[in-house]
Design a protein around this motif. Structure first.
Motif, short mmCIF file in Angstrom:
data_model
loop_
_atom_site.label_atom_id
_atom_site.label_comp_id
_atom_site.label_asym_id
_atom_site.label_seq_id
_atom_site.Cartn_x
_atom_site.Cartn_y
_atom_site.Cartn_z
N ALA A 169 30.15 -69.21 4.48
CA ALA A 169 30.84 -69.57 5.62
C ALA A 169 30.54 -71.12 6.04
O ALA A 169 31.15 -72.07 6.39
CB ALA A 169 30.60 -68.83 6.56
N ALA A 170 29.15 -71.36 5.90
CA ALA A 170 28.57 -72.55 6.32
C ALA A 170 29.18 -73.51 5.31
O ALA A 170 29.42 -74.77 5.59
CB ALA A 170 27.05 -72.63 6.22
N ALA A 171 29.23 -73.36 3.84
CA ALA A 171 29.57 -74.13 2.84
C ALA A 171 31.06 -74.60 3.01
O ALA A 171 31.36 -75.78 2.46
CB ALA A 171 29.28 -73.51 1.37
N ILE A 172 31.99 -73.77 3.68
CA ILE A 172 33.26 -74.39 3.91
C ILE A 172 33.52 -74.94 5.40
O ILE A 172 34.61 -74.94 5.59
CB ILE A 172 34.31 -73.16 3.54
N GLY A 173 32.34 -75.04 6.18
CA GLY A 173 32.58 -75.68 7.34
C GLY A 173 32.86 -74.59 8.40
O GLY A 173 33.25 -74.89 9.56
N ARG A 174 32.64 -73.43 8.14
CA ARG A 174 33.05 -72.32 9.19
C ARG A 174 32.11 -71.49 9.48
O ARG A 174 32.08 -70.20 9.88
CB ARG A 174 34.20 -71.51 8.54
N GLY A 175 30.73 -71.83 9.60
CA GLY A 175 29.50 -71.19 9.85
C GLY A 175 29.62 -70.85 11.27
O GLY A 175 28.81 -69.85 11.81
N GLY A 212 31.48 -65.09 8.50
CA GLY A 212 30.46 -64.78 7.41
C GLY A 212 29.38 -63.98 8.36
O GLY A 212 28.37 -63.81 7.87
N ARG A 213 29.34 -63.81 9.59
CA ARG A 213 28.43 -63.19 10.32
C ARG A 213 29.08 -61.85 11.27
O ARG A 213 30.12 -61.98 11.45
CB ARG A 213 27.50 -63.96 11.19
#
Length: 399
Positions: free
Chosen positions: A344-350, A354-355
């Motif tokens: 999620a962080a890698a695609i800018g959606r952290g 993803g949690r």
């Protein structure tokens, strides 16, 4: 407003096991996470929906055999959308609630909008427009005699214009090849794609428009040039070196290693031309120890399968995770992170994917057993139910 709840299950929240408890959600968002016991003997675990950061939705999804390269040339765009939807739903059924298509155009942009609007059930699709040079990796999937080709851009100004066109069409990001590839016809992985001036223009324009840039790069030179111009992720990175790994760690660049597809092409377990197999064999030679050292040094490897329905299926994400655990010497929890919170962080959606946490998207997968403890248990057959955007889309929830 109705509230849904899943109770009496282990909760693995995208980072770690929290204990046994209940997860509630409403209007597509998680509204509560309650831990009732730090441990327990529950049979089921809920984890965040998986995120595959590198797929290609458009390809033959039917049971009728078709040639990998000619199918897009002989199938109307209207039909291609339906095949892409079928692929997306296959991923969803095994718990993949978000995919990132890295060779997108108006077909994927349209599919993404329809899914986001809830017209039909499917995973979240983030679509990256492909900016590709004449005779580049992407262009070489189309035979030279074919006149009706996908757009290409040559020169910095044309590259900027194509980035702007994709932004206007609704792209979430941009994909740029900076080296040759494996499956493109007549290609060589060692061939340079784009000059430094062109890459700089693409990255600058994409970032100016708020879009992330994923760079296809197999070679050392390609990876070096991609990093020099500030791309957000490197796809494949097969010829990574220790020095380049250090640059990735310093710059926060993520990598989708796409292990299965290159291994399968190299070992002949999927049908390819002899030349393609030879390219893959050379690329994967010596790859694993280098990747393992890079992971130990802190390179952020995340789930990215390069699924296309032909060489890698849209239900192969769990097998890719097992391969990542083996190659990187990860435990099961670290492998799961690569497909959830870290992806999620890698695609800018952290901040919303993803949690399992209050306010995050209600993308949930219920699986048998304790998947954070055993990498061998990371299997599609363990999936019991899938919730995407707060709606049950596969299986049945316990109770």
């Amino acid at each position: 407003m109705s509230v849904n709840e899943l109770s009496g299950v282990h909760i693995w929240d995208g980072n770690a096991h929290r204990g046994v408890g209940a997860v509630g959600w409403s209007a597509g968002r998680i509204s509560s996470v309650d831990i009732t016991a730090s441990a327990g003997d529950a049979d089921l675990t809920v984890i965040p929906g998986l995120i595959d950061t590198h797929v290609h939705l458009i390809g033959n999804a039917s049971d009728t055999p078709a040639d990998f390269l000619s199918w897009p040339l002989t199938t109307r765009p209207e039909e291609q959308v339906l095949h892409g939807l079928a692929h997306a739903r296959r991923a969803l059924a095994v718990g993949v609630t978000t995919v990132r298509d890295l060779a997108a155009d108006d077909i994927q942009f349209s599919l993404s909008r329809a899914l986001e609007a809830g017209v039909i059930e499917g995973p979240r699709v983030l679509a990256h427009g492909l900016v590709n040079m004449t005779g580049g990796h992407g262009d070489l999937f189309t035979p030279p005699a074919v006149v009706d080709r996908k757009p290409v851009a040559d020169g910095p100004d044309a590259c900027r214009a194509l980035v702007r066109r994709w932004a206007r069409s609704g792209a979430d990001g941009i994909k740029v090849p900076v080296s040759g590839g494996v499956l493109s016809v007549g290609d060589k992985a060692s061939w340079r794609n784009y000059t430094d001036a062109e890459i700089a223009a693409i990255v600058d324009e994409a970032h100016a428009l708020g879009m992330r840039v994923a760079a296809h790069a197999h070679t050392e030179d390609g990876i070096r040039r991609a990093l020099a111009h500030g791309v957000d992720s490197v796809e494949h990175a097969t010829k990574l070196t220790a020095a380049l790994a250090a640059q990735m760690v310093a710059g926060g660049t993520t990598v989708a290693p796409t292990l299965l597809i290159n291994d399968r092409i190299a070992d002949g377990s999927v049908p390819v031309a002899p030349g393609q197999r030879e390219i893959a064999q050379e690329l994967v030679s010596g790859r694993d120890p280098v990747f393992r050292a890079a992971a130990a040094a802190g390179v952020e490897f995340v789930l990215g399968t390069d699924a296309n329905g032909f060489h890698v299926g849209f239900d192969d994400q769990w097998e890719e995770l097992r391969a990542m655990a083996r190659v990187f010497d990860w435990d099961a929890a670290r492998a799961l992170q690569s497909a959830t919170s870290r992806a999620a962080a890698a695609i800018g959606r952290g901040h919303d994917l993803g949690r399992i946490a209050d306010g995050f998207a209600a993308d949930l997968v219920v699986v048998r057993g304790r998947p954070w403890e055993d990498a061998g248990a990371l299997r599609a057959e363990s999936v019991v139910a899938v919730v995407a955007r707060g709606r049950l889309v596969a299986g049945s929830l316990p109770g």
